[in-house]
Write an enzyme that holds these catalytic residues in place. Structure first.
Site, PDB file in Angstrom:
ATOM      1  N   ASP A  31       0.833  -1.215   0.000  1.00 41.11           N
ATOM      2  CA  ASP A  31       0.000   0.000   0.000  1.00 41.11           C
ATOM      3  C   ASP A  31       0.859   1.253   0.000  1.00 41.11           C
ATOM      4  OD1 ASP A  31      -2.053  -1.764   0.213  1.00 41.11           O
ATOM      5  OD2 ASP A  31      -2.935  -0.884   2.025  1.00 41.11           O
ATOM      6  N   HIS A  69       4.034  -2.243   2.992  1.00 41.18           N
ATOM      7  CA  HIS A  69       4.086  -0.904   2.396  1.00 41.18           C
ATOM      8  C   HIS A  69       5.401  -0.754   1.646  1.00 41.18           C
ATOM      9  CE1 HIS A  69       1.138  -0.620   5.627  1.00 41.18           C
ATOM     10  NE2 HIS A  69       0.574   0.343   4.911  1.00 41.18           N
TER      11      HIS A  69
HETATM   12 ZN    ZN Z   1      -2.773   3.273   3.014  1.00 39.60          ZN
END
Ligand code: ZN
Length: 430
Positions: A245, A386
């Site tokens: 993400d 991430h």
């Molecule tokens: Zn996010």
């Protein structure tokens, strides 16, 4: 004059059945007529050498057989060879050739068929075995038997039938695929007595685990520069989905290189307003076979927005990705994992949550992140990471080899959905 009229009539008669076929390729046509014989041959020239040779060989074979059987006869006979042509998923070329022989000397009309399936991408002629496994074939046998026995109940030749229904791919060489069905054909003498037409059964594709390209979103035709590499996934083996993400970021390239080196693919849920700073990175993502999803335009809390602002967050990101790459994402990840019915209703994309949280945004140590992920992973896990931290990259260097060693296949979010569907179907059928 009379002779000319007859000839024109017979051309219309013989190629009349062709009017529904969209002929994009060249067609080889031969129409001949003499006192006893009427011959009409139409077959396509595809410009794929191996396929054209095979078609030519089969046409010659059928025509020579007709000549041999009827030449010495002084009674009228007809030979008509026609074809259908279809392209499936802009990739698979499906051709069927149908031969019809009629003669006063023959007791009935003689129909036969040839089928060809070409993978235009690989330029390879495919067999049914390229699409389904032997186990899958065994599974659909009862369906086939039932369908055949009910459709042709009065003319099935039982002895041949039992033999032909053994799960041996040689017995299923005549087939074609449509959007919704696998269609299997038999020449009438293979299975029936006293039946003249081609025998066919249609098996709905949702009953079969087909090895066909997994859907990964929609590509616009004008962007042909990015082509997604092929991938084979075995739905019976463990799968896992790595998802990232909040990128793209400065660290994304490093992660992409690592994924490529390890020959695995992942899904990147991108923030729209970061994309144009990392154009090449985003293109590489797709080129390497990864999937791109939508993670809003500016990472706002989506469930707190009114409908217009929400649409803007989603659509701006879709457009930015599409304008850059030609690819339109079909999955999205809600910001902060917050999702409600209104959001699901408003956003016309599949929401993808996660089942394993790496917590790489708060844990500072790569080993700790890796251990946390590896402890919780199981079949069909979706791992949240991430691509915005160096430590996430370092953790991946531990996570990927370990999961590979445990036999996991790395799939994208859409592929995981497909695998789950195939398994659910197999369970229903069992
Ligand atoms: Zn996010």
């Amino acid at each position: 004059m009379k002779k000319l009229t007859l000839l024109v009539l017979s051309i219309i008669l013989f190629i009349g059945c062709e009017d529904k076929v969209v002929v994009r390729e060249k067609v080889k046509t031969m129409i001949r007529q003499n006192e006893y014989q009427k011959v009409a041959i139409n077959y396509p020239i595809t410009n794929y050498k191996e396929l054209d040779e095979q078609i030519k060989k089969d046409v010659d074979h059928d025509y020579q057989k007709f000549q041999k059987d009827t030449k010495s006869l002084s009674t009228p006979s007809e030979f008509n060879l026609s074809y259908t042509y279809n392209i499936l998923h802009e990739r698979y070329m499906m051709i069927t050739l149908s031969t019809m022989i009629q003669s006063d000397a023959l007791e009935h009309t003689n129909n036969s068929i040839h089928t060809y399936v070409l993978d235009q991408k690989k330029e390879k002629i495919l067999t049914l075995e390229d699409f389904i496994s032997k186990e899958e074939l065994k599974k659909i046998m009862p369906l086939m038997k039932e369908a055949l026995l009910s459709k042709y109940k009065d003319c099935i030749e039982m002895e041949n039938f039992s033999e032909m229904m053994a799960p041996n791919f040689d017995h299923f060489s005549l087939f074609t695929l449509t959007e919704d069905y696998l269609i299997l054909y038999y020449n009438p003498e293979q299975l029936t007595i006293g039946y003249e037409d081609i025998v066919s059964i249609e098996i709905p594709l949702d009953k079969i685990g087909l090895r066909i390209d997994f859907e990964r979103g929609v590509f616009e035709e004008e962007h042909e520069t990015i082509s997604i590499p092929e991938k084979v996934i075995d739905p019976n083996k463990k799968v896992i989905a790595l998802t990232f993400d909040d990128g793209p970021s400065y660290y994304t390239d490093q992660i992409l290189k690592l994924l490529q080196k390890e020959e695995v693919t992942a899904t990147f849920f991108l923030i729209g307003n970061k994309i144009n700073r990392y154009q090449e990175t985003v293109q590489t993502m797709l080129k390497n076979g990864n999937e791109i999803g939508n993670h809003s335009f500016s990472h706002k809390w989506l469930t707190k927005l009114d409908d217009d602002d929400l649409q803007e967050e989603i659509i701006l990101t879709q457009d930015t990705i599409k304008n850059l790459t030609g690819f339109t994402p079909r999955v999205f990840r809600p910001t902060y994992g917050a999702v409600n019915d209104d959001l699901k209703h408003q956003v016309n994309l599949t929401p993808i949550m996660w089942t394993v949280d790496s917590s790489d945004w708060k844990i500072k140590n790569a080993n700790t992140i890796a251990n946390r992920v590896l402890e919780s992973c199981q079949d069909t896990s979706i791992i949240l990471m991430h691509d915005t931290h160096k430590r996430s990259y370092e953790a991946l260097k531990i996570i990927i080899p370990s999961l590979k060693e445990q036999g996991y296949q790395f799939v994208t979010a859409s592929e995981l959905e497909t695998v789950k569907k195939i398994r659910a179907r197999a369970k229903l059928d069992a």
